[in-house]
Design a protein around this motif. Structure first.
Motif, PDB file in Angstrom:
ATOM      1  N   ASP A   1      -2.315  42.432 102.640  1.00 16.44           N
ATOM      2  CA  ASP A   1      -3.166  42.767 101.495  1.00 16.44           C
ATOM      3  C   ASP A   1      -2.887  44.167 100.958  1.00 16.44           C
ATOM      4  N   SER A   2      -1.772  44.754 101.344  1.00 15.27           N
ATOM      5  CA  SER A   2      -1.445  46.118 100.918  1.00 15.27           C
ATOM      6  C   SER A   2      -0.375  46.089  99.831  1.00 15.27           C
ATOM      7  N   PRO A   3      -0.704  46.517  98.605  1.00 15.09           N
ATOM      8  CA  PRO A   3       0.328  46.598  97.564  1.00 15.09           C
ATOM      9  C   PRO A   3       1.471  47.541  97.956  1.00 15.09           C
ATOM     10  N   GLN A   4       1.122  48.625  98.675  1.00 17.30           N
ATOM     11  CA  GLN A   4       2.165  49.571  99.085  1.00 17.30           C
ATOM     12  C   GLN A   4       3.157  48.924 100.056  1.00 17.30           C
ATOM     13  N   ALA A   5       2.643  48.085 100.977  1.00 23.26           N
ATOM     14  CA  ALA A   5       3.536  47.404 101.911  1.00 23.26           C
ATOM     15  C   ALA A   5       4.423  46.412 101.174  1.00 23.26           C
ATOM     16  N   LEU A   6       3.857  45.679 100.234  1.00 24.03           N
ATOM     17  CA  LEU A   6       4.650  44.730  99.458  1.00 24.03           C
ATOM     18  C   LEU A   6       5.687  45.447  98.590  1.00 24.03           C
ATOM     19  N   LEU A   7       5.296  46.595  98.041  1.00 22.56           N
ATOM     20  CA  LEU A   7       6.241  47.374  97.241  1.00 22.56           C
ATOM     21  C   LEU A   7       7.416  47.825  98.097  1.00 22.56           C
ATOM     22  N   LEU A   8       7.112  48.360  99.288  1.00 24.65           N
ATOM     23  CA  LEU A   8       8.172  48.830 100.172  1.00 24.65           C
ATOM     24  C   LEU A   8       9.042  47.670 100.650  1.00 24.65           C
ATOM     25  N   GLY A   9       8.423  46.534 100.973  1.00 22.77           N
ATOM     26  CA  GLY A   9       9.209  45.370 101.369  1.00 22.77           C
ATOM     27  C   GLY A   9      10.169  44.957 100.265  1.00 22.77           C
ATOM     28  N   GLY A  10       9.696  44.962  99.018  1.00 22.78           N
ATOM     29  CA  GLY A  10      10.571  44.627  97.899  1.00 22.78           C
ATOM     30  C   GLY A  10      11.703  45.616  97.733  1.00 22.78           C
ATOM     31  N   ARG A  11      11.407  46.894  97.932  1.00 26.16           N
ATOM     32  CA  ARG A  11      12.463  47.917  97.819  1.00 26.16           C
ATOM     33  C   ARG A  11      13.531  47.714  98.884  1.00 26.16           C
ATOM     34  N   ILE A  12      13.112  47.321 100.092  1.00 24.15           N
ATOM     35  CA  ILE A  12      14.097  47.094 101.160  1.00 24.15           C
ATOM     36  C   ILE A  12      14.979  45.897 100.828  1.00 24.15           C
ATOM     37  N   PHE A  13      14.373  44.816 100.359  1.00 23.40           N
ATOM     38  CA  PHE A  13      15.176  43.652  99.974  1.00 23.40           C
ATOM     39  C   PHE A  13      16.132  44.006  98.837  1.00 23.40           C
ATOM     40  N   ASP A  14      15.660  44.779  97.871  1.00 23.67           N
ATOM     41  CA  ASP A  14      16.517  45.213  96.774  1.00 23.67           C
ATOM     42  C   ASP A  14      17.654  46.086  97.292  1.00 23.67           C
ATOM     43  N   LEU A  15      17.326  46.968  98.243  1.00 17.97           N
ATOM     44  CA  LEU A  15      18.321  47.868  98.819  1.00 17.97           C
ATOM     45  C   LEU A  15      19.467  47.092  99.447  1.00 17.97           C
ATOM     46  N   PHE A  16      19.149  45.965 100.079  1.00 20.42           N
ATOM     47  CA  PHE A  16      20.163  45.176 100.771  1.00 20.42           C
ATOM     48  C   PHE A  16      20.635  43.980  99.951  1.00 20.42           C
ATOM     49  N   GLY A  17      20.384  43.991  98.633  1.00 20.30           N
ATOM     50  CA  GLY A  17      21.016  43.033  97.731  1.00 20.30           C
ATOM     51  C   GLY A  17      20.305  41.714  97.523  1.00 20.30           C
ATOM     52  N   ASP A  18      19.059  41.582  97.992  1.00 23.48           N
ATOM     53  CA  ASP A  18      18.310  40.336  97.802  1.00 23.48           C
ATOM     54  C   ASP A  18      17.269  40.565  96.698  1.00 23.48           C
ATOM     55  N   LEU A  19      17.734  40.539  95.433  1.00 23.64           N
ATOM     56  CA  LEU A  19      16.863  40.883  94.322  1.00 23.64           C
ATOM     57  C   LEU A  19      15.790  39.820  94.088  1.00 23.64           C
ATOM     58  N   ASP A  20      16.102  38.558  94.303  1.00 21.15           N
ATOM     59  CA  ASP A  20      15.093  37.509  94.120  1.00 21.15           C
ATOM     60  C   ASP A  20      13.901  37.716  95.054  1.00 21.15           C
ATOM     61  N   LYS A  21      14.175  37.997  96.307  1.00 26.85           N
ATOM     62  CA  LYS A  21      13.098  38.231  97.269  1.00 26.85           C
ATOM     63  C   LYS A  21      12.329  39.504  96.901  1.00 26.85           C
ATOM     64  N   ALA A  22      13.047  40.512  96.404  1.00 22.37           N
ATOM     65  CA  ALA A  22      12.393  41.758  95.997  1.00 22.37           C
ATOM     66  C   ALA A  22      11.419  41.496  94.845  1.00 22.37           C
ATOM     67  N   GLU A  23      11.838  40.719  93.864  1.00 26.12           N
ATOM     68  CA  GLU A  23      10.957  40.429  92.723  1.00 26.12           C
ATOM     69  C   GLU A  23       9.715  39.651  93.173  1.00 26.12           C
ATOM     70  N   ASP A  24       9.870  38.748  94.136  1.00 21.24           N
ATOM     71  CA  ASP A  24       8.702  38.032  94.668  1.00 21.24           C
ATOM     72  C   ASP A  24       7.689  39.014  95.253  1.00 21.24           C
ATOM     73  N   CYS A  25       8.191  40.008  95.976  1.00 23.35           N
ATOM     74  CA  CYS A  25       7.296  41.007  96.579  1.00 23.35           C
ATOM     75  C   CYS A  25       6.557  41.787  95.504  1.00 23.35           C
ATOM     76  N   TRP A  26       7.256  42.210  94.460  1.00 27.23           N
ATOM     77  CA  TRP A  26       6.619  43.018  93.418  1.00 27.23           C
ATOM     78  C   TRP A  26       5.629  42.200  92.589  1.00 27.23           C
ATOM     79  N   GLU A  27       5.931  40.930  92.382  1.00 28.77           N
ATOM     80  CA  GLU A  27       4.962  40.079  91.679  1.00 28.77           C
ATOM     81  C   GLU A  27       3.694  39.881  92.502  1.00 28.77           C
ATOM     82  N   LYS A  28       3.822  39.777  93.827  1.00 33.12           N
ATOM     83  CA  LYS A  28       2.639  39.693  94.685  1.00 33.12           C
ATOM     84  C   LYS A  28       1.829  40.990  94.632  1.00 33.12           C
TER      85      LYS A  28
END
Length: 420
Positions: A158-185
């Motif tokens: 339930d933490s937007p900050q955790a979801l934001l950071l998770g998305g940044r990590i996925f983006d960092l390692f090239g998984d942009l689709d998963k990153a966008e899912d995190c940011w939309e959540k």
């Protein structure tokens, strides 16, 4: 840096042990270290006093007053000297032969692996051995980074900050689709969360979805103008240019220029805006400012060729076209080598990314009072990139807050590592 005086004999040290394990520990400067084994410290012998016997003989008055039984005669003194000299020669010869025997034995048979030992407790050493396990390959580093992101979001759903950071990590390692899912959540939990809007807009711009990018980036500015105006400007202006809104793009860039000097990319973008509006004089001014920063930019020479053509200066246009052709040919000649370097990617290429992943997740856990997890991740950051000072600084602060000044001193001595 304060610390116990005995710490001057120690330094923090990391060594690889197959298959991808690294051990941190303290070792005395006089103790040998075998790569790939445990590192441990053992207390040395106690300092003892030195008994010095003074003998005197001669014609002085003090000598004669000494007890005759303690004052040797000259003949007896000669025998003592001879015995001492012979003993010294014998000990020296014995030591030489012992060293030769040890060297030959070490050549004949490899040294047996040392058994792991715990460090003795005390004020000047770690209470126990610290073990850091790292992935051995680039792919394994990437996989661990994504696993950390999943664990983080599962721990704080339930933490937007955790979801934001998770998305940044996925983006960092090239998984942009998963990153966008995190940011939309993130936006489902907090619709006005500006960082999520910014990252979604940036991702849309990079994928050529310029209309969506403009929408998201304008939302980021709306919800946090002071923080995101300068970060958003390049993506917003470029997206506006790509949907045919050059005038709005120029307005966005000029507002940014009023705040502070634009980098080369910003000047180039602004020049392209004026070129699109057929304001060739202003386009020329911005392109030449950018070219002063990087004279080997092929794209700038191409833009200036178009600009001088618009200004009806064919000779200058020709010069820039020729320079554009030369720089482009030079870049293409080096393309096979660049592709070969990309194919030869190894763990060293992703280590800086892994370091940032460990650092960011460690800081998040530290902010949420999970100091043990933060320490584990920061130790990994220090091990995966020993030249980076930030992990050591974070660990030093943590150890001092925990009342472990000796650990803080040791960690700031540096963490060395050996690759395999």
């Amino acid at each position: 840096m304060d610390g116990h005086a005995s710490l001057d004999r120690f330094q923090a040290h990391c060594k690889w042990e197959k298959p991808g394990r690294m051990f941190l520990g303290d070792w005395t400067s006089g103790k040998s270290h075998v790569p790939g084994h445990w590192v441990s410290w053992q207390g040395g012998g106690k300092m003892t006093g030195r008994t010095v016997s003074r003998f005197s003989w001669g014609d002085s008055e003090e000598t004669r007053e000494q007890d005759d039984s303690l004052t040797p005669s000259p003949r007896r003194w000669t025998k003592v000297v001879a015995i001492v000299v012979c003993a010294a020669i014998g000990l020296g010869l014995l030591g030489f032969l012992s060293r030769r025997f040890e060297q030959s034995a070490s050549v004949r048979s490899p040294q047996e692996p040392q058994q792991p030992e715990k460090f003795p407790s005390g004020d000047s050493m770690f209470a126990e051995t610290v073990v850091v396990t790292l992935p051995a390959t680039a792919d394994e580093l990437v996989a661990e980074g994504k696993r950390l992101a999943d664990e983080l979001m599962a721990s704080f759903p339930d933490s937007p900050q955790a979801l934001l950071l998770g998305g940044r990590i996925f983006d960092l390692f090239g998984d942009l689709d998963k990153a966008e899912d995190c940011w939309e959540k993130c936006l489902e939990l907090a619709p006005e969360f500006a960082p999520a809007w910014y990252h979604l807009g940036e991702a849309a711009s990079l994928q050529g979805e310029y209309g969506e990018a403009v929408k998201c980036l304008e939302k980021a500015i709306q919800y946090d103008p002071s923080r995101y105006r300068m970060e958003v400007v390049p993506f917003l202006a470029d997206s506006l240019m790509n949907i045919g809104k050059a005038e709005e793009a120029v307005a966005v860039m000029e507002k940014a220029a009023a705040v502070g000097p634009l980098p080369m990319e910003g000047l180039t973008l602004l020049g392209n805006g004026y070129l699109e509006l057929k304001d060739f004089e202003k386009a020329k001014q911005k392109f030449e400012e950018a070219l002063a920063i990087d004279r080997n930019s092929a794209s700038l020479h191409y833009a200036l060729a178009r600009t001088f053509a618009g200004l009806r200066e064919p000779e200058k246009a020709r010069q820039h076209r020729e320079e554009y052709a030369r720089l482009t040919a030079q870049r293409l000649a080096g393309a096979p080598r660049a592709r070969a370097q990309l194919r030869a990617r190894d763990a060293a290429d992703v280590r800086p990314l892994a370091r940032e992943c460990y650092l960011a997740t460690g800081e998040f856990y530290a902010e949420h009072n999970n100091k043990e997890q933060a320490e584990r991740l920061w130790l990994k950051a220090a091990a995966v990139d020993p030249r980076s000072a930030k992990p050591r600084r974070l660990l030093e602060q943590l150890y001092r807050l925990q009342g472990r000044p000796e650990s803080a001193v040791l960690i700031m001595r540096g963490i060395a590592s050996e690759g395999r």
